[in-house]
Design a protein around this motif. Structure first.
Motif, PDB file in Angstrom:
ATOM      1  N   GLU A 219       0.858  -1.175   0.000  1.00  0.00           N
ATOM      2  CA  GLU A 219       0.000   0.000   0.000  1.00  0.00           C
ATOM      3  C   GLU A 219       0.904   1.237   0.000  1.00  0.00           C
ATOM      4  O   GLU A 219       2.074   1.151   0.403  1.00  0.00           O
ATOM      5  CB  GLU A 219      -0.895   0.003   1.249  1.00  0.00           C
ATOM      6  N   PRO A 220       0.410   2.374  -0.445  1.00  0.00           N
ATOM      7  CA  PRO A 220       1.260   3.578  -0.512  1.00  0.00           C
ATOM      8  C   PRO A 220       1.969   3.908   0.793  1.00  0.00           C
ATOM      9  O   PRO A 220       3.137   4.326   0.788  1.00  0.00           O
ATOM     10  CB  PRO A 220       0.265   4.669  -0.907  1.00  0.00           C
ATOM     11  N   GLN A 221       1.301   3.687   1.922  1.00  0.00           N
ATOM     12  CA  GLN A 221       1.893   4.041   3.212  1.00  0.00           C
ATOM     13  C   GLN A 221       2.981   3.058   3.654  1.00  0.00           C
ATOM     14  O   GLN A 221       3.706   3.305   4.611  1.00  0.00           O
ATOM     15  CB  GLN A 221       0.818   4.134   4.295  1.00  0.00           C
ATOM     16  N   GLU A 222       3.111   1.932   2.930  1.00  0.00           N
ATOM     17  CA  GLU A 222       4.099   0.914   3.312  1.00  0.00           C
ATOM     18  C   GLU A 222       5.463   1.114   2.661  1.00  0.00           C
ATOM     19  O   GLU A 222       6.430   0.435   3.048  1.00  0.00           O
ATOM     20  CB  GLU A 222       3.574  -0.472   2.937  1.00  0.00           C
ATOM     21  N   TRP A 223       5.564   2.005   1.702  1.00  0.00           N
ATOM     22  CA  TRP A 223       6.812   2.163   0.957  1.00  0.00           C
ATOM     23  C   TRP A 223       8.007   2.503   1.854  1.00  0.00           C
ATOM     24  O   TRP A 223       9.137   2.144   1.554  1.00  0.00           O
ATOM     25  CB  TRP A 223       6.652   3.229  -0.134  1.00  0.00           C
ATOM     26  N   ASN A 224       7.766   3.201   2.929  1.00  0.00           N
ATOM     27  CA  ASN A 224       8.854   3.605   3.828  1.00  0.00           C
ATOM     28  C   ASN A 224       8.918   2.762   5.093  1.00  0.00           C
ATOM     29  O   ASN A 224       9.605   3.122   6.052  1.00  0.00           O
ATOM     30  CB  ASN A 224       8.711   5.084   4.196  1.00  0.00           C
ATOM     31  N   CYS A 225       8.208   1.635   5.104  1.00  0.00           N
ATOM     32  CA  CYS A 225       8.173   0.787   6.295  1.00  0.00           C
ATOM     33  C   CYS A 225       9.225  -0.313   6.290  1.00  0.00           C
ATOM     34  O   CYS A 225       9.407  -1.001   7.297  1.00  0.00           O
ATOM     35  CB  CYS A 225       6.781   0.154   6.447  1.00  0.00           C
ATOM     36  N   TYR A 226       9.903  -0.497   5.170  1.00  0.00           N
ATOM     37  CA  TYR A 226      10.840  -1.611   5.047  1.00  0.00           C
ATOM     38  C   TYR A 226      12.268  -1.111   4.819  1.00  0.00           C
ATOM     39  O   TYR A 226      12.479  -0.093   4.161  1.00  0.00           O
ATOM     40  CB  TYR A 226      10.427  -2.520   3.888  1.00  0.00           C
ATOM     41  N   GLN A 236      10.841 -15.980  -4.746  1.00  0.00           N
ATOM     42  CA  GLN A 236      10.403 -15.383  -3.492  1.00  0.00           C
ATOM     43  C   GLN A 236      10.821 -13.913  -3.408  1.00  0.00           C
ATOM     44  O   GLN A 236      11.721 -13.465  -4.104  1.00  0.00           O
ATOM     45  CB  GLN A 236      11.019 -16.116  -2.290  1.00  0.00           C
ATOM     46  N   ILE A 237      10.132 -13.212  -2.503  1.00  0.00           N
ATOM     47  CA  ILE A 237      10.535 -11.867  -2.108  1.00  0.00           C
ATOM     48  C   ILE A 237      10.526 -11.821  -0.595  1.00  0.00           C
ATOM     49  O   ILE A 237       9.499 -12.117   0.025  1.00  0.00           O
ATOM     50  CB  ILE A 237       9.579 -10.791  -2.652  1.00  0.00           C
ATOM     51  N   VAL A 238      11.641 -11.494   0.012  1.00  0.00           N
ATOM     52  CA  VAL A 238      11.743 -11.427   1.471  1.00  0.00           C
ATOM     53  C   VAL A 238      11.918  -9.966   1.876  1.00  0.00           C
ATOM     54  O   VAL A 238      12.940  -9.345   1.565  1.00  0.00           O
ATOM     55  CB  VAL A 238      12.920 -12.272   2.002  1.00  0.00           C
ATOM     56  N   CYS A 239      10.906  -9.424   2.528  1.00  0.00           N
ATOM     57  CA  CYS A 239      10.929  -8.021   2.944  1.00  0.00           C
ATOM     58  C   CYS A 239      11.230  -7.935   4.438  1.00  0.00           C
ATOM     59  O   CYS A 239      10.631  -8.669   5.243  1.00  0.00           O
ATOM     60  CB  CYS A 239       9.581  -7.349   2.657  1.00  0.00           C
ATOM     61  N   THR A 240      12.140  -7.051   4.819  1.00  0.00           N
ATOM     62  CA  THR A 240      12.484  -6.855   6.234  1.00  0.00           C
ATOM     63  C   THR A 240      12.056  -5.460   6.653  1.00  0.00           C
ATOM     64  O   THR A 240      12.472  -4.474   6.030  1.00  0.00           O
ATOM     65  CB  THR A 240      13.999  -7.011   6.452  1.00  0.00           C
ATOM     66  N   LYS A 241      11.221  -5.406   7.714  1.00  0.00           N
ATOM     67  CA  LYS A 241      10.711  -4.116   8.166  1.00  0.00           C
ATOM     68  C   LYS A 241      11.783  -3.344   8.918  1.00  0.00           C
ATOM     69  O   LYS A 241      12.696  -3.920   9.524  1.00  0.00           O
ATOM     70  CB  LYS A 241       9.490  -4.321   9.068  1.00  0.00           C
ATOM     71  N   SER A 242      11.664  -2.044   8.880  1.00  0.00           N
ATOM     72  CA  SER A 242      12.548  -1.168   9.628  1.00  0.00           C
ATOM     73  C   SER A 242      12.330  -1.413  11.118  1.00  0.00           C
ATOM     74  O   SER A 242      11.217  -1.704  11.559  1.00  0.00           O
ATOM     75  CB  SER A 242      12.311   0.290   9.298  1.00  0.00           C
ATOM     76  N   GLU A 243      13.382  -1.273  11.918  1.00  0.00           N
ATOM     77  CA  GLU A 243      13.307  -1.568  13.346  1.00  0.00           C
ATOM     78  C   GLU A 243      12.394  -0.609  14.090  1.00  0.00           C
ATOM     79  O   GLU A 243      11.844  -0.949  15.129  1.00  0.00           O
ATOM     80  CB  GLU A 243      14.710  -1.536  13.940  1.00  0.00           C
ATOM     81  N   ASN A 244      12.262   0.607  13.573  1.00  0.00           N
ATOM     82  CA  ASN A 244      11.443   1.596  14.275  1.00  0.00           C
ATOM     83  C   ASN A 244       9.973   1.555  13.841  1.00  0.00           C
ATOM     84  O   ASN A 244       9.204   2.435  14.171  1.00  0.00           O
ATOM     85  CB  ASN A 244      12.000   2.999  14.064  1.00  0.00           C
TER      86      ASN A 244
END
Length: 245
Positions: A219-226, A236-244
């Protein structure tokens, strides 16, 4: 009589061209160079040499060109000298009956700008190194990291060409980092994540997976979450979220 006239016309036709060419050659041998004009062409929008710089290059090696007889100008030698410039791939020198000498060059087109060991240079798609000039810059992808042999790195050149040839990826990817294991990590223009690409095997499939994620996964708001998107694992695609987050 008609046959004789046809033969006479044919003879006149055959003799016409040698006479005209001899006349032109005679005129040309007495014609002086009245003007020197540059012609610069490139396959892209990045111009690394100006008309003024090309004319200065010519004037440095051939200061008395203007006013010299066209027949005395060594065009081949001019082409050799001009092609010594790192930006110029090919040069052709020719003149017009009015005495104008054209210096027509094809510029090398930068594909990638490399930063390594405190230095910077461009490379074209053939791996040829092009110096960076302060007066001119090219808007191309940037490569950093372990890129000492970037000019001979066919995989890096192939990856860069793939990005450049795609309108979508050319607008999204701005930097390629080469790791110590000779794998690639890319920096996008939009989003805070890094794209862990790995090698160029299955390159098209990796970009297809990433494009599907961008268009249908987030979603648009997720672009800066990883902080990272890993494409190294097949299918596969493995996405890692930002720690904060």
């Amino acid at each position: 009589m008609k046959k004789f006239i046809r033969i006479l016309q044919l003879v006149c036709f055959v003799l016409y061209f040698p006479v005209v060419m001899a006349f032109i050659s005679s005129e040309k041998s007495n014609q002086m160079c009245t003007e020197i004009k540059p012609k610069i062409s490139s396959d892209g929008d990045n111009s690394l040499i100006s008309d003024k710089a090309l004319m200065n290059l010519v004037a440095k090696s051939f200061p008395k060109l203007k006013g010299e007889l066209l027949s005395d100008i060594n065009r081949h030698e001019m082409e050799i000298q001009v092609e010594k410039h790192a930006v110029i791939e090919r040069c052709e020198v020719y003149s017009t009956p009015g005495g104008v000498v054209y210096v027509s060059v094809k510029q090398r087109n930068p594909l990638l700008r490399v930063f390594t060991g405190g230095s910077s240079f461009y490379i074209d798609e053939k791996g040829y190194r092009i110096p960076v000039y302060q007066s001119r810059s090219a808007h191309v992808l940037v490569a950093s990291g372990h890129v000492e042999d970037a000019a001979s790195d066919s995989a890096l050149i192939a990856l860069t060409k793939f990005v450049n040839d795609s309108k979508f990826w050319n607008s999204q990817i701005e930097q390629i980092h080469v790791t110590a294991k000779n794998e690639y990590v890319m920096v996008p223009r939009v989003g805070n994540h890094l794209i862990i690409f790995g090698g160029i095997e299955d390159m098209e499939d990796k970009f297809d997976r990433l494009k599907a994620l961008y268009k249908h996964g987030w979603e648009p708001q997720e672009w800066n979450c990883y902080k990272s998107v890993n494409l190294k694992f097949k299918g596969q695609i493995v996405c890692t979220k930002s720690e904060n987050i």
